[in-house]
Enzyme design. Structure first.
Site, PDB file in Angstrom:
ATOM      1  N   GLU A 177       5.313  -3.922  -5.611  1.00 30.01           N
ATOM      2  CA  GLU A 177       5.697  -3.469  -5.743  1.00 30.01           C
ATOM      3  C   GLU A 177       5.994  -2.971  -4.545  1.00 30.01           C
ATOM      4  OE1 GLU A 177       1.674  -0.546  -7.347  1.00 30.01           O
ATOM      5  OE2 GLU A 177       0.841  -0.777  -5.634  1.00 30.01           O
ATOM      6  N   GLY A 221       2.001   4.915 -10.926  1.00 32.84           N
ATOM      7  CA  GLY A 221       1.110   5.553  -9.707  1.00 32.84           C
ATOM      8  C   GLY A 221       0.923   7.634 -10.160  1.00 32.84           C
ATOM      9  N   GLY A 222       1.603   7.934 -10.122  1.00 31.79           N
ATOM     10  CA  GLY A 222       1.528   9.296 -10.166  1.00 31.79           C
ATOM     11  C   GLY A 222       2.451   9.367 -11.811  1.00 31.79           C
ATOM     12  N   ASN A 234      -3.014   3.735 -11.362  1.00 33.23           N
ATOM     13  CA  ASN A 234      -3.622   3.938  -9.768  1.00 33.23           C
ATOM     14  C   ASN A 234      -4.259   5.160  -9.573  1.00 33.23           C
ATOM     15  OD1 ASN A 234      -4.461   4.206  -7.107  1.00 33.23           O
ATOM     16  ND2 ASN A 234      -2.570   2.944  -6.451  1.00 33.23           N
ATOM     17  N   TRP A 235      -5.068   6.133  -9.715  1.00 30.57           N
ATOM     18  CA  TRP A 235      -4.975   7.235  -9.539  1.00 30.57           C
ATOM     19  C   TRP A 235      -5.210   7.677  -8.201  1.00 30.57           C
ATOM     20  CZ3 TRP A 235      -9.334   9.277 -13.641  1.00 30.57           C
ATOM     21  CH2 TRP A 235      -8.844   8.682 -14.890  1.00 30.57           C
ATOM     22  N   LYS A 236      -5.108   7.111  -7.386  1.00 27.56           N
ATOM     23  CA  LYS A 236      -4.719   7.189  -5.814  1.00 27.56           C
ATOM     24  C   LYS A 236      -5.980   8.598  -5.434  1.00 27.56           C
ATOM     25  CE  LYS A 236       0.274   5.284  -5.622  1.00 27.56           C
ATOM     26  NZ  LYS A 236       0.850   5.050  -4.940  1.00 27.56           N
ATOM     27  N   HIS A 244      -2.411  -2.708  -1.706  1.00 27.99           N
ATOM     28  CA  HIS A 244      -1.761  -2.661  -1.393  1.00 27.99           C
ATOM     29  C   HIS A 244      -1.300  -1.475  -0.789  1.00 27.99           C
ATOM     30  CE1 HIS A 244       0.134   2.002  -3.447  1.00 27.99           C
ATOM     31  NE2 HIS A 244      -0.549   1.597  -4.749  1.00 27.99           N
ATOM     32  N   SER A 282       7.262   3.627  -8.716  1.00 30.57           N
ATOM     33  CA  SER A 282       8.065   5.117  -9.960  1.00 30.57           C
ATOM     34  C   SER A 282       8.513   4.677 -11.334  1.00 30.57           C
ATOM     35  CB  SER A 282       9.066   5.499  -9.644  1.00 30.57           C
ATOM     36  OG  SER A 282       8.959   5.800  -7.453  1.00 30.57           O
ATOM     37  N   GLU A 317       0.025   1.171   0.844  1.00 27.34           N
ATOM     38  CA  GLU A 317      -0.688   2.668   1.137  1.00 27.34           C
ATOM     39  C   GLU A 317      -1.780   2.128   1.942  1.00 27.34           C
ATOM     40  OE1 GLU A 317      -1.362   4.332  -1.977  1.00 27.34           O
ATOM     41  OE2 GLU A 317       0.712   5.380  -2.317  1.00 27.34           O
ATOM     42  N   GLY A 372       6.357   6.720  -5.233  1.00 29.24           N
ATOM     43  CA  GLY A 372       6.149   7.620  -5.059  1.00 29.24           C
ATOM     44  C   GLY A 372       7.489   8.608  -4.851  1.00 29.24           C
TER      45      GLY A 372
HETATM   46  P1  13P Z   1       4.459   5.454  -8.031  1.00 28.30           P
HETATM   47  O1  13P Z   1       3.914   5.274  -9.482  1.00 28.30           O
HETATM   48  O2  13P Z   1       3.981   7.421  -7.739  1.00 28.30           O
HETATM   49  O3  13P Z   1       5.615   4.974  -7.692  1.00 28.30           O
HETATM   50  O4  13P Z   1       3.207   4.341  -7.376  1.00 28.30           O
HETATM   51  C1  13P Z   1       3.016   3.071  -7.530  1.00 28.30           C
HETATM   52  C2  13P Z   1       1.865   2.871  -7.203  1.00 28.30           C
HETATM   53  O5  13P Z   1       2.063   2.730  -6.116  1.00 28.30           O
HETATM   54  C3  13P Z   1       0.832   2.333  -7.520  1.00 28.30           C
HETATM   55  O6  13P Z   1       0.296   1.821  -7.313  1.00 28.30           O
END
Ligand code: 13P
Length: 261
Positions: free
Chosen positions: A170, A237-238, A6-8, A98, A216, A100, A176
């Site tokens: 999650e 994510g990251g 997930n590149w956000k 998600h 993470s 966020e 993050g």
């Molecule tokens: P991180 O891997 O950056 O913690 O993000 C997880 C996430 O929200 C994937 O959707």
């Protein structure tokens, strides 16, 4: 085993292509013969979906996912994207719920459920994200929150449609932050989610549900997390923004998949 990135709201057009190409170039070698056991997805920002779609090889389990979707077909919904539009540009997958979008944008369980049902009705696969906040975990509400989000997210989803649903656990406190749920903490919730799905549908549905962990996930913790009995993949994510890190997580997924039945 399903590893999704997930590149956000990250990358730019050139980086998006470099990232996807970088992963695709080495995918076969990291899958190391486990290609039939591992699915991979990229979820770029909307505006780069078309670019990334053009890079995906045919006949491989590499999918294009959208980070969001709307539940109406078309009309006066400024800024939204329909299932038909997403399919038109090559998406086969969407994220829904998600954290966020729940906690930053303010999406409700009801809205998320509408997106889930519309996406499934129109043949898209859905990753339904769930997870408790730190305050909820500290108040011993982890199970309650995840139960509510699973039940609300899947309301009205038929037994047949369930095959197109993936659940991503999650924990909000692990997203993050660099703080990962321990493999034992993640496994505990995954097992609860699986029995919840079994209770809502039937045992076979619970057994078949793909449940990803997200929060993470990094190369150095992926293998242990993905090796847990009820963890069937990762939503990253990251680390999905770095070619080598994402490839290392895919490699961990291939290794974990090979050691599971
Ligand atoms: P991180 O891997 O950056 O913690 O993000 C997880 C996430 O929200 C994937 O959707």
């Amino acid at each position: 085993m399903f590893i999704a990135g997930n590149w956000k709201m990250n990358t730019n057009r050139k980086m998006a292509c470099t990232l996807a190409n970088g992963v695709l170039d080495k995918l076969d070698s990291v899958l190391n013969g486990a290609a039939d056991k591992v699915e991979v997805a990229f979820c770029p920002p909307f505006v780069y979906l078309v670019d990334v779609a053009g890079l995906l090889p045919e006949g491989k389990a590499v999918y294009l996912g959208s980070q969001n979707v709307y539940f109406e077909d078309n009309g006066a919904f400024t800024g939204e994207m329909s299932t038909a539009m997403l399919k038109d540009v090559g998406c086969t997958l969407v994220l829904a719920g998600h954290s966020e979008r729940r906690h930053v944008i303010g999406e409700s369980d009801e809205l998320i459920n509408k997106k889930v049902r519309k996406s499934l009705a129109d043949g898209l696969r859905v990753i339904l994200c769930i997870g408790e906040t730190l305050a909820e975990r500290k108040a011993n509400k982890t199970l309650d929150v995840n139960r509510r989000q699973v039940k609300a997210g899947l309301a009205g989803v038929t037994r047949e449609q369930l095959a197109n649903v993936v659940i991503a656990y999650e924990p909000v406190w692990a997203i993050g932050t660099g703080v990962t749920a321990s493999p034992a903490q993640a496994q505990e919730v995954h097992a609860q989610v699986r029995s919840l799905v079994a209770g809502l549908y039937d045992t076979a549905a619970g057994d078949a549900m793909q449940i990803q962990y997200g929060g993470s996930v990094k190369p150095d913790n992926a293998l242990e997390l993905l090796g847990q009995p009820d963890i069937d993949g990762a939503l990253v994510g990251g680390a999905s923004l770095k070619v080598d890190d994402f490839l290392a997580i895919i490699a961990a997924g291939a290794k974990a998949a090979a050691s599971k039945k």
